[in-house]
Design a protein around this motif. Structure first.
Motif, short mmCIF file in Angstrom:
data_model
loop_
_atom_site.label_atom_id
_atom_site.label_comp_id
_atom_site.label_asym_id
_atom_site.label_seq_id
_atom_site.Cartn_x
_atom_site.Cartn_y
_atom_site.Cartn_z
N ARG A 160 -2.73 3.74 -3.14
CA ARG A 160 -2.71 2.67 -4.13
C ARG A 160 -2.41 1.33 -3.45
N VAL A 161 -3.26 0.34 -3.76
CA VAL A 161 -3.06 -0.99 -3.20
C VAL A 161 -2.66 -1.92 -4.33
N SER A 162 -1.57 -2.66 -4.14
CA SER A 162 -1.20 -3.66 -5.14
C SER A 162 -0.96 -5.00 -4.48
N LEU A 216 -14.14 -7.14 10.90
CA LEU A 216 -12.91 -6.40 11.13
C LEU A 216 -13.13 -5.43 12.28
N MET A 217 -12.21 -5.38 13.21
CA MET A 217 -12.37 -4.48 14.34
C MET A 217 -11.09 -3.68 14.51
N ARG A 222 -7.81 -2.27 6.54
CA ARG A 222 -8.73 -1.52 5.69
C ARG A 222 -8.72 -2.03 4.24
N CYS A 223 -7.66 -2.73 3.86
CA CYS A 223 -7.63 -3.32 2.51
C CYS A 223 -8.72 -4.39 2.38
N PHE A 224 -9.04 -5.04 3.49
CA PHE A 224 -9.93 -6.20 3.44
C PHE A 224 -11.34 -5.86 2.99
N ASN A 225 -11.81 -4.65 3.29
CA ASN A 225 -13.14 -4.31 2.77
C ASN A 225 -13.11 -3.02 1.95
N ARG A 226 -11.97 -2.83 1.31
CA ARG A 226 -11.79 -1.76 0.34
C ARG A 226 -12.03 -0.36 0.92
N VAL A 228 0.85 -1.18 0.00
CA VAL A 228 0.00 0.00 0.00
C VAL A 228 0.89 1.23 0.00
N VAL A 229 0.58 2.16 -0.89
CA VAL A 229 1.36 3.39 -0.99
C VAL A 229 0.41 4.57 -0.85
#
Lengths: 261, 243
Positions: A72-74, A180-181, A59-63, A23-24
């Motif tokens: 940016r997520v790669s 997610l918590m 936070r990547c897990f549910n966009r 993540v950037v």
């Protein structure tokens, strides 16, 4: 060797598979090539100092990072056999629920707070059905007995601990598979914290729970798996019992024992 | 040694406990040595000193356990810190038992002085005790230096102690068979030898704690049992029939 502890009887089935997630934010690298499997029916704790990337990863897990302009997520994040970025965000968030640090009930009645998700996702056939869903969610959120006589009062009138349990009830009303918590107990007193922890323990019978916490004792108490993040790297991911008794990385050791690493 | 904790008083707590362990270890080493000397030198006063010292050893054990409980309650130690606390509780219990065996040996000294002397017994016992005392010193050094290799060497030495004890067991048996008037003295001597052999087991347990403390693992390989007196029928019948 014979394992007799209940905590070790984990169903070893990954729910979310992360591979080389990066993540950037602008030109700042917040997360570097993280690979990890979130197991089903397991509580996974993310620990690490502030700014280590644990919340970013969650936070990547549910966009949730989609909404941040320069983020940016790669890499690859597979949920239910499909890249998370390919899921529809609205249904994704119904299946991967989230509870935040500060309780954030809608300025609506307790009933409407919980009924909101099932309504927009059309999960109920009629009023009686919806009533059932709301009661079930509030019961599972360990809040039913306290609010059953005032379901139509506003949710913001509850105490902090009750509000947080209301948010949990709201998150589980849509029957998510993953919860997610992000620091769910940091604003709560020890009794409310214990109630939430008890609740997390019950939720893991049916869900996969991922919790970000600054309280290492809390991670030790509620989770079966712990991931330690440091400066954007996943340093160590192992059974919680091992992390807290014999961590394999010196950085983990320094952090959990409160030493300058 | 490890890095310092951010909270300095946590380091102070841990250092205090370890200082007490070392102090206790020093007292116990002295007790083993004095108990064996008192016997060899027929020195009742020295024996009395060993008995008196045991009270200080017991006191230190209580102190260490109280401190360990406090750290567990107030600091919620993890990883190396947790292993340290778990190990001091065990090590202090081992040291306390070794102290008790020394005291028991000193008590028997006063009794034995009133009996007929048995050839070589005092010097053999002194040698056995010396061996255990050295093992204890090494185990405590390994503990303070966090040296699992040295601890493993101590664990391996325990079979020498067991072998020496077996030899003495046969020797006492022979004396008793030769002359029934030796029986009372030899019974006491045998208890002393057995107690020293037990001290060796407690030292071994301390060395095992060093391995646990430093690596997080218990020493794996099963030690070869060299003390066979408890289940070897031939040995307890007649030493001459042994092969």
């Amino acid at each position: 060797m014979l394992d007799t502890t209940v905590d070790n009887m984990i169903e070893e089935k990954p729910k979310i598979i992360a591979r080389d997630v990066k993540v950037v934010y602008g030109d700042k690298e917040a997360l570097r090539d993280v690979s990890l499997d979130v197991m089903d029916k397991t509580v996974t704790a993310f620990i690490g100092p502030s700014g280590c990337g644990k919340s970013t990863f969650l936070r990547c897990f549910n966009r949730m990072n989609d909404t941040i302009a320069n983020c940016r997520v790669s890499g690859s994040l597979i949920y239910d056999g499909q890249e998370i970025s390919a899921h529809d965000p609205v249904t994704l968030r119904a299946r991967i629920g989230m509870v935040f640090q500060k309780p954030n009930p809608f300025p609506k009645s307790i009933y409407d707070n919980v009924a909101y998700g099932p309504r927009i996702h059309g999960l109920s056939k009629n009023k009686a059905d919806l009533d059932g869903i709301v009661e079930k969610a509030l019961r599972r959120g360990a809040l039913w007995d306290e609010v059953k006589d005032r379901l139509h009062e506003t949710g913001t009138g509850l105490s902090g601990g009750q509000q947080q349990r209301l948010c949990i009830a709201r998150a589980i009303a849509t029957e998510p598979e993953v919860l997610l918590m992000d620091e769910p107990c940091s604003a709560l007193d020890p009794i409310a914290t214990a109630q939430i922890e008890e609740l997390i323990n019950e939720l893991k019978q049916s869900y996969s729970v991922v919790i970000v916490t600054h309280s290492m004792q809390q991670a030790a108490r509620v989770s079966q798996k712990t991931a330690f993040f440091h400066l954007g790297n996943l340093v160590e991911y192992n059974d919680t019992g091992d992390i807290f008794t014999k961590p394999s990385d010196p950085r983990t050791e320094s952090y959990i024992t409160g030493r300058i690493g | 040694m490890q890095d310092k904790h951010i909270v300095t008083s946590f380091d102070n707590d841990l250092e205090r406990i370890q200082a007490h362990i070392m102090k206790m270890g020093g007292l116990v080493e002295a007790s083993i040595s004095d108990a064996a000397d008192s016997f060899l030198l027929r020195d009742v006063e020295l024996a009395e000193k060993v008995r008196a010292r045991d009270a200080s050893i017991d006191e230190l054990e209580t102190l260490i356990n109280d401190d360990a409980a406090r750290v567990l309650a107030l600091r919620a130690p993890t990883a190396i810190d947790l292993r340290l606390i778990l190990s001091v509780i065990k090590v202090s219990a081992n040291l306390e038992r070794i102290g008790d065996y020394s005291k028991n040996m000193a008590k028997r000294t006063s009794v034995l002085l009133q009996m007929r002397e048995i050839d070589n017994a005092a010097s053999s016992l002194r040698r056995l005790a010396k061996e255990v005392e050295l093992m204890l010193k090494d185990a405590l050094d390994a503990y303070i230096q966090r040296d699992p290799q040295r601890a493993l060497e101590v664990i391996n030495k325990d079979k020498d102690v067991d072998q020496m004890y077996n030899g003495m067991f046969r020797q006492f048996l022979t004396f008793m068979m030769e002359d029934p008037r030796n029986i009372t003295a030899c019974m006491h001597l045998h208890f002393i030898a057995k107690n020293i052999e037990r001290m060796g087991d407690h030292v071994t347990s301390i060395a095992e704690q060093v391995v646990f403390l430093t690596t997080g693992e218990r020493p794996l390989e099963q030690r070869e049992k060299e003390d066979r007196t408890s289940h070897d029928v031939n040995m307890s019948l007649d030493p001459k029939t042994e092969t």
